[in-house]
Design a protein around this motif. Structure first.
Motif, PDB file in Angstrom:
ATOM      1  N   TYR A  35       0.832  -1.200   0.000  1.00  0.00           N
ATOM      2  CA  TYR A  35       0.000   0.000   0.000  1.00  0.00           C
ATOM      3  C   TYR A  35       0.873   1.259   0.000  1.00  0.00           C
ATOM      4  O   TYR A  35       0.500   2.274  -0.571  1.00  0.00           O
ATOM      5  CB  TYR A  35      -0.951   0.012   1.207  1.00  0.00           C
ATOM      6  N   ALA A  36       2.038   1.182   0.632  1.00  0.00           N
ATOM      7  CA  ALA A  36       2.930   2.338   0.718  1.00  0.00           C
ATOM      8  C   ALA A  36       3.836   2.456  -0.505  1.00  0.00           C
ATOM      9  O   ALA A  36       4.157   3.554  -0.939  1.00  0.00           O
ATOM     10  CB  ALA A  36       3.777   2.246   1.984  1.00  0.00           C
ATOM     11  N   ASN A  37       4.253   1.302  -1.038  1.00  0.00           N
ATOM     12  CA  ASN A  37       5.118   1.287  -2.223  1.00  0.00           C
ATOM     13  C   ASN A  37       4.882  -0.032  -2.946  1.00  0.00           C
ATOM     14  O   ASN A  37       5.425  -1.062  -2.553  1.00  0.00           O
ATOM     15  CB  ASN A  37       6.583   1.442  -1.832  1.00  0.00           C
ATOM     16  N   PRO A  38       4.095  -0.001  -4.005  1.00  0.00           N
ATOM     17  CA  PRO A  38       3.731  -1.244  -4.688  1.00  0.00           C
ATOM     18  C   PRO A  38       4.771  -1.763  -5.687  1.00  0.00           C
ATOM     19  O   PRO A  38       4.505  -2.725  -6.384  1.00  0.00           O
ATOM     20  CB  PRO A  38       2.437  -0.860  -5.414  1.00  0.00           C
ATOM     21  N   ALA A  39       5.956  -1.193  -5.733  1.00  0.00           N
ATOM     22  CA  ALA A  39       6.949  -1.552  -6.756  1.00  0.00           C
ATOM     23  C   ALA A  39       7.293  -3.040  -6.754  1.00  0.00           C
ATOM     24  O   ALA A  39       7.338  -3.671  -7.820  1.00  0.00           O
ATOM     25  CB  ALA A  39       8.211  -0.713  -6.593  1.00  0.00           C
ATOM     26  N   HIS A  40       7.542  -3.619  -5.591  1.00  0.00           N
ATOM     27  CA  HIS A  40       7.902  -5.043  -5.537  1.00  0.00           C
ATOM     28  C   HIS A  40       6.732  -5.926  -5.962  1.00  0.00           C
ATOM     29  O   HIS A  40       6.911  -6.902  -6.684  1.00  0.00           O
ATOM     30  CB  HIS A  40       8.352  -5.440  -4.132  1.00  0.00           C
ATOM     31  N   GLU A  41       5.555  -5.579  -5.498  1.00  0.00           N
ATOM     32  CA  GLU A  41       4.368  -6.357  -5.850  1.00  0.00           C
ATOM     33  C   GLU A  41       4.141  -6.307  -7.363  1.00  0.00           C
ATOM     34  O   GLU A  41       3.893  -7.332  -7.996  1.00  0.00           O
ATOM     35  CB  GLU A  41       3.159  -5.813  -5.090  1.00  0.00           C
ATOM     36  N   GLU A  42       4.254  -5.125  -7.941  1.00  0.00           N
ATOM     37  CA  GLU A  42       4.079  -4.972  -9.391  1.00  0.00           C
ATOM     38  C   GLU A  42       5.144  -5.748 -10.159  1.00  0.00           C
ATOM     39  O   GLU A  42       4.857  -6.367 -11.186  1.00  0.00           O
ATOM     40  CB  GLU A  42       4.109  -3.492  -9.765  1.00  0.00           C
ATOM     41  N   ALA A  43       6.387  -5.736  -9.664  1.00  0.00           N
ATOM     42  CA  ALA A  43       7.466  -6.478 -10.325  1.00  0.00           C
ATOM     43  C   ALA A  43       7.218  -7.980 -10.255  1.00  0.00           C
ATOM     44  O   ALA A  43       7.447  -8.703 -11.232  1.00  0.00           O
ATOM     45  CB  ALA A  43       8.815  -6.130  -9.686  1.00  0.00           C
TER      46      ALA A  43
END
Length: 79
Positions: A35-43
């Motif tokens: 929720y704070a930084n979705p970069a890893h989830e998106e990757a």
């Protein structure tokens, strides 16, 4: 460990191999702090989609469908 941590692609690849071997064809990726930084989830989602093109892969940070649209569709208002 505090600070930024890089996503371990090798772990995602290992999981994809397990999913393929087990016949899993629907995957929901949900990282606790996305929720704070979705970069890893998106990757992770992007890599899983690349490795398992026939699987349905989604995440907790992807926008949800408009609930009013779903209600209207269920009521027969949209086709």
């Amino acid at each position: 460990m505090r600070g930024r941590v890089r996503l371990g692609d090798d772990l995602v690849v290992e999981l994809a191999e397990t999913f393929r071997r087990e016949g899993i064809d629907a995957i929901a990726v949900s990282f606790i702090n996305a929720y704070a930084n979705p970069a890893h989830e998106e990757a992770a989602v992007a890599l899983l989609r690349e490795l398992l093109p026939a699987a349905y892969v989604t995440s907790g940070t992807l926008p949800a469908p408009d609930p009013l649209c779903l209600i209207a569709r269920q009521a027969g208002g949209l086709s």
